[in-house]
Each structure stands twice: as structure tokens, then as C-alpha cells.
Design a protein around this motif. Structure first.
Motif, PDB file in Angstrom:
ATOM      1  N   UNK A 223     -29.198 -12.201 -41.664  1.00 16.61           N
ATOM      2  CA  UNK A 223     -29.068 -12.788 -42.994  1.00 16.61           C
ATOM      3  C   UNK A 223     -27.623 -12.989 -43.384  1.00 16.61           C
ATOM      4  N   UNK A 224     -27.404 -13.744 -44.460  1.00 16.12           N
ATOM      5  CA  UNK A 224     -26.062 -13.847 -45.024  1.00 16.12           C
ATOM      6  C   UNK A 224     -25.571 -12.461 -45.416  1.00 16.12           C
ATOM      7  N   UNK A 225     -24.269 -12.237 -45.304  1.00 15.45           N
ATOM      8  CA  UNK A 225     -23.679 -10.961 -45.705  1.00 15.45           C
ATOM      9  C   UNK A 225     -23.330 -11.069 -47.198  1.00 15.45           C
ATOM     10  N   UNK A 226     -24.282 -10.655 -48.023  1.00 16.22           N
ATOM     11  CA  UNK A 226     -24.134 -10.853 -49.464  1.00 16.22           C
ATOM     12  C   UNK A 226     -23.150  -9.889 -50.115  1.00 16.22           C
ATOM     13  N   UNK A 227     -23.120  -8.648 -49.654  1.00 12.88           N
ATOM     14  CA  UNK A 227     -22.334  -7.628 -50.343  1.00 12.88           C
ATOM     15  C   UNK A 227     -21.441  -6.900 -49.338  1.00 12.88           C
ATOM     16  N   UNK A 228     -20.171  -7.293 -49.323  1.00 12.87           N
ATOM     17  CA  UNK A 228     -19.197  -6.684 -48.421  1.00 12.87           C
ATOM     18  C   UNK A 228     -17.947  -6.368 -49.228  1.00 12.87           C
TER      19      UNK A 228
ATOM     20  N   UNK B  62     -31.081 -16.523 -47.180  1.00 13.30           N
ATOM     21  CA  UNK B  62     -30.980 -17.397 -46.011  1.00 13.30           C
ATOM     22  C   UNK B  62     -30.861 -16.509 -44.780  1.00 13.30           C
ATOM     23  N   UNK B  63     -31.748 -16.713 -43.805  1.00 15.14           N
ATOM     24  CA  UNK B  63     -31.679 -15.884 -42.605  1.00 15.14           C
ATOM     25  C   UNK B  63     -32.053 -16.701 -41.371  1.00 15.14           C
ATOM     26  N   UNK B  64     -31.669 -16.174 -40.214  1.00 15.39           N
ATOM     27  CA  UNK B  64     -31.992 -16.806 -38.925  1.00 15.39           C
ATOM     28  C   UNK B  64     -32.718 -15.799 -38.057  1.00 15.39           C
ATOM     29  N   UNK B  65     -33.754 -16.264 -37.387  1.00 12.67           N
ATOM     30  CA  UNK B  65     -34.526 -15.415 -36.491  1.00 12.67           C
ATOM     31  C   UNK B  65     -34.006 -15.632 -35.074  1.00 12.67           C
ATOM     32  N   UNK B  66     -33.443 -14.600 -34.514  1.00 13.30           N
ATOM     33  CA  UNK B  66     -32.788 -14.709 -33.212  1.00 13.30           C
ATOM     34  C   UNK B  66     -33.769 -15.147 -32.119  1.00 13.30           C
ATOM     35  N   UNK B  67     -33.333 -16.140 -31.341  1.00 15.79           N
ATOM     36  CA  UNK B  67     -34.071 -16.527 -30.142  1.00 15.79           C
ATOM     37  C   UNK B  67     -35.235 -17.463 -30.333  1.00 15.79           C
ATOM     38  N   UNK B  68     -35.411 -18.036 -31.537  1.00 21.35           N
ATOM     39  CA  UNK B  68     -36.542 -18.944 -31.728  1.00 21.35           C
ATOM     40  C   UNK B  68     -36.072 -20.397 -31.717  1.00 21.35           C
ATOM     41  N   UNK B  69     -36.993 -21.294 -31.426  1.00 24.64           N
ATOM     42  CA  UNK B  69     -36.709 -22.724 -31.448  1.00 24.64           C
ATOM     43  C   UNK B  69     -37.009 -23.289 -32.836  1.00 24.64           C
TER      44      UNK B  69
ATOM     45  N   UNK C 240     -42.001 -20.340 -48.266  1.00 22.26           N
ATOM     46  CA  UNK C 240     -40.646 -20.250 -47.728  1.00 22.26           C
ATOM     47  C   UNK C 240     -40.001 -21.630 -47.756  1.00 22.26           C
ATOM     48  N   UNK C 241     -38.743 -21.684 -47.369  1.00 17.44           N
ATOM     49  CA  UNK C 241     -38.017 -22.950 -47.419  1.00 17.44           C
ATOM     50  C   UNK C 241     -36.979 -22.971 -46.308  1.00 17.44           C
ATOM     51  N   UNK C 242     -36.258 -24.068 -46.186  1.00 17.35           N
ATOM     52  CA  UNK C 242     -35.150 -24.191 -45.239  1.00 17.35           C
ATOM     53  C   UNK C 242     -33.939 -24.689 -46.010  1.00 17.35           C
TER      54      UNK C 242
ATOM     55  N   UNK D 236     -34.599 -19.759 -41.921  1.00 16.02           N
ATOM     56  CA  UNK D 236     -35.723 -19.657 -42.853  1.00 16.02           C
ATOM     57  C   UNK D 236     -35.202 -19.000 -44.125  1.00 16.02           C
ATOM     58  N   UNK D 237     -35.621 -19.501 -45.274  1.00 16.79           N
ATOM     59  CA  UNK D 237     -35.246 -18.897 -46.548  1.00 16.79           C
ATOM     60  C   UNK D 237     -36.478 -18.261 -47.182  1.00 16.79           C
ATOM     61  N   UNK D 238     -36.390 -16.956 -47.417  1.00 18.70           N
ATOM     62  CA  UNK D 238     -37.504 -16.216 -48.014  1.00 18.70           C
ATOM     63  C   UNK D 238     -37.442 -16.278 -49.538  1.00 18.70           C
TER      64      UNK D 238
END
Length: 405
Positions: free
Chosen positions: A301-306, A317-324, A342-344, A376-378
Motif C-alpha cells: 500500500x501507499x506509505x501514508x504515515x511516515x 491504493x494498493x498493489x497485489x504482488x505477482x498478479x496480472x 472496489x476501484x482502480x 486495487x483501491x479498497x
């Protein structure tokens, strides 16, 4: 068969406080731009620690107005990211300039700043970075670039000359309330545009605000006055000023635009702003729950709080590793079958017909496309209950497992 649980993607969080505020505005007899709009501008200016603030009817109007204030037009270029919504780039087209689209950095949703440096030339008048999902961009890197490019900058208006370099006009549609290195987004860029659209953290149904930093030798009140002219047909008195006895007469100083905010919208915004700190806390809590549950599954996911910044928590906003891309689409379908919308965010601009027509090809933007293909956006909003958050997580885990198997 329709699932028993239905979780919408991003409904507006409207309470009786907003309803009563709007009703009060309607009862007041003053429903267009007036005292409530002026109050919202003042409160947002203070909240964002900006030198000036004007409320208009959309973030798009705000972003376009910033370019018009700067005198950006035909023959000019404005650098924008490939990974954003069309409003970031369309405003450049509105003023007759050319959007120069830049790819993401590898493995990032943020612009490749090395590519930005290469894109700068004497026609470049502005850069529009995006605080995607509410996460502030690297303002330090951007200001370093525009300072280094002072030698090639060719001002084409008095405001550009006063600024003395390429303007930084941040698209902070997602980022109200996000600080970067302790400074609120809205007080950092030369101009910053925010959205109060129905799906945003703080909503006025439709609306937005433009903030700005002081420019040496330029009176901030003069900037505000010019925004009023641009947003009200070039009329040198707004409706509120014309209500004073005997003050009917006015002039039209330019054949300009109509994009002011109404007091009905501002009334809603004032009520939302009262509630906003609690809304930000709730978003942070939901993001923490998502992160804790999904990181072990290879969901990035995005690094929201650093340490460097905090987010407004607008989008998960997140990405699922290894998927097409096909597997990503199937996960969204499986989530819909369980009642979770969900959304993109987003299809890169070069994939859109409008920007293909300008000569752009997504094949030239491999990093943006790679981010998009598995994104994918949850659901992330303040109407979600703890139980619904857990249901989203469980549904997402099952969907990923189904697709991967």
C-alpha cells in the motif's frame, strides 16, 4: 443472488449538522457566494496556514485559475504526471498550453523527478505534482528542480517574473489536512488546489479551494481580487457587494468565467470542517487495520504515515504482488460478488483517448503501466464500521487466494 452485505466505495459522510447548516443557509435568503463562503475561505486559510485562500466550484476550476493567474497559455508547457486523474492535465489544455506527461519512478506512484528534470526547457512555465491518495509528494525534490532551472526560465507575465522561476501548482485534490515535514499541504507549493467533491474526505457536494504562498512584490489581496474577477465573469463587484444601498453599479473588466462557490455549499463545508479532525483520525485507524492485515500477503500500500509526512488518508491504493491485469480485474469482480465495491486509481493518462490524441502512448510509460496493472483501491471512508472493515479484509484475502490458486 445479491450478497447480504453491501459496502459502497466512497459515500459522503453527511450528518444532521451538515443538513441543518444547509437549511440555515436556505432560510437566510442568501444562497449564492456570500458570508458563509467568505467564512469558509478564512477558516481554510488558517487551517492550511496559507497566505491566501479562495473557494470555487471545483478543484478543476481552482487549478485552471492558478494557471490563468500566472498567464500560462499557448506556446507554454506544463509538466504533469502520467499517474493521475484527467483534471491534473486537462486544465493545461483549457488554457491552451501543452501538457508534458512524465512517467512514474520505477516501483512508485510518484513522478520520476529525473525525468522531470529532462523535460524542463524554456517553454516550461509550471509543474503540477499530485498528492496521490492524500500522500504528499516530494516537495523538496520539486523545488530543487525549479531552482536549478532558473537559468532556462523565460517569464511571460508579471506574476511569472515576480516568481522568477517555474511555478509549482500542486494538485492536492486528495490531501486536505496532510502535513509534509510539519507544514500543511496548501502552504508549501506556490499554488495548491483542493477538491471538496462528493467522494472527498471533506465535501461540499461540488467545490474546492485554491491556496497560495506570498510572492515577493505581489500583494496577496491582489491575487484574491483577480481570482474573484476570473470566477465571476470579470465583474468587479460580487453579489454581496452589490447589495449595499445604492451600490448597484459595476464594471466587467474581462470576458471571463463563472465558477464561484455558493453559500449553500460553503455551509456544508463549514460543518464538515468542524468534524474534520475526527474524520482524519478514523481514516488513519482504518488504514492501520488494512496495513496490518494485508502486508503479510504481499499487498503493497501507499506509505501514508511516515516520519517525513502524514497523509489525509483519502484512498487505500494498493498493489497485489505477482498478479496480472486480468487477475486484478477478477479480484475486483470477486469482491463485488461479496458486496464490496472496489476501484482502480488510476488508468494512466496515456491510456485515455484524449491523451492518445495528443500523441501519447502508454508503451512509453512502462512504470506507470506496471503500477496500474496490479492496483486495487479498497473502500476507505468514515461511514465504515469496524465490522465492515474486517469484512472487507476477509473478502479481499479470500479473493486474492482464489485468484492466485
Amino acid at each position: 443472488m445479491e450478497p447480504k452485505i453491501q459496502i459502497p466505495f466512497s459515500p459522503p459522510d453527511v450528518t444532521e449538522a451538515e443538513i441543518e447548516a444547509v437549511a440555515d443557509a436556505l432560510r437566510s435568503g442568501w444562497i449564492t457566494t456570500g458570508p458563509r463562503t467568505k467564512e469558509l475561505e478564512k477558516r481554510l486559510k488558517d487551517y492550511l496556514k496559507a497566505d491566501g485562500c479562495a473557494c470555487l466550484n471545483s478543484q478543476t476550476a481552482c487549478a485552471e485559475t492558478a494557471l490563468r493567474l500566472l498567464g500560462v497559455g499557448p506556446g507554454d508547457e506544463v509538466i504533469v504526471p502520467a499517474y493521475t486523474y484527467t483534471a491534473t492535465a486537462s486544465v493545461v489544455c483549457h488554457v491552451g498550453a501543452k501538457p508534458i506527461i512524465v512517467d512514474c519512478a520505477s516501483g512508485s506512484f510518484e513522478m520520476d523527478y529525473d525525468a522531470v528534470a529532462v523535460a524542463i526547457n524554456e517553454r516550461t512555465k509550471a509543474i503540477i505534482p499530485v498528492d496521490l491518495g492524500g500522500v504528499p509528494c516530494d516537495y523538496e525534490a520539486i523545488f530543487k528542480l525549479v531552482d536549478q532551472a532558473k537559468g532556462v526560465f523565460r517569464p511571460a507575465s508579471e506574476l511569472q517574473e515576480a516568481l522568477g522561476r517555474i511555478a509549482v501548482c500542486a494538485d492536492a485534490a486528495h490531501a486536505l489536512g496532510a502535513p509534509w515535514k510539519g507544514a500543511p499541504v496548501g502552504s508549501i507549493a506556490d499554488f495548491t488546489s483542493f477538491s471538496f467533491h462528493a467522494v472527498k474526505n471533506l465535501t461540499t457536494a461540488e467545490g474546492g479551494c485554491l491556496t497560495w504562498r506570498s510572492i515577493p512584490g505581489v500583494d496577496s489581496q491582489d491575487i484574491y481580487h483577480q481570482i474573484q474577477l476570473l470566477s465571476l465573469h470579470g465583474q468587479n463587484k460580487d453579489a454581496l457587494a452589490k447589495t449595499k444601498l445604492g451600490a448597484w453599479e459595476y464594471d466587467i473588466v474581462g470576458p471571463w468565467y463563472k465558477c464561484n462557490m455558493t453559500d449553500i455549499a460553503a455551509a456544508m463545508g463549514l460543518a464538515q470542517l468542524d468534524r474534520y479532525p475526527g474524520m482524519l483520525r478514523r481514516r488513519r485507524d482504518i488504514i492501520g487495520r488494512y496495513d496490518d492485515a494485508l502486508a503479510p500477503l504481499g499487498v503493497e500500500g501507499l506509505r501514508h504515515y511516515v516520519e517525513e509526512h502524514e497523509s489525509s488518508g483519502h484512498l487505500y491504493i494498493c498493489r497485489v504482488e505477482g498478479i496480472t491485469q486480468e487477475q486484478r480485474n477478477r479480484i475486483i469482480e470477486v469482491m463485488a460478488e461479496t458486496g464490496v465495491a472496489c476501484n482502480v486509481h488510476y488508468k494512466p493518462l496515456p491510456m485515455m483517448t484524449a491523451y492518445k490524441s495528443l500523441g501519447y502512448d502508454v508503451a512509453d510509460f512502462p512504470n506507470a503501466y506496471a503500477q496500474f496493472a496490479s492496483e486495487i483501491t479498497l473502500p476507505l471512508h468514515t461511514l465504515l464500521t469496524d465490522e465492515q472493515v474486517e469484512y472487507v479484509i476477509e473478502s479481499f484475502v479470500r479473493a486474492i487466494g482464489e485468484v492466485r490458486s
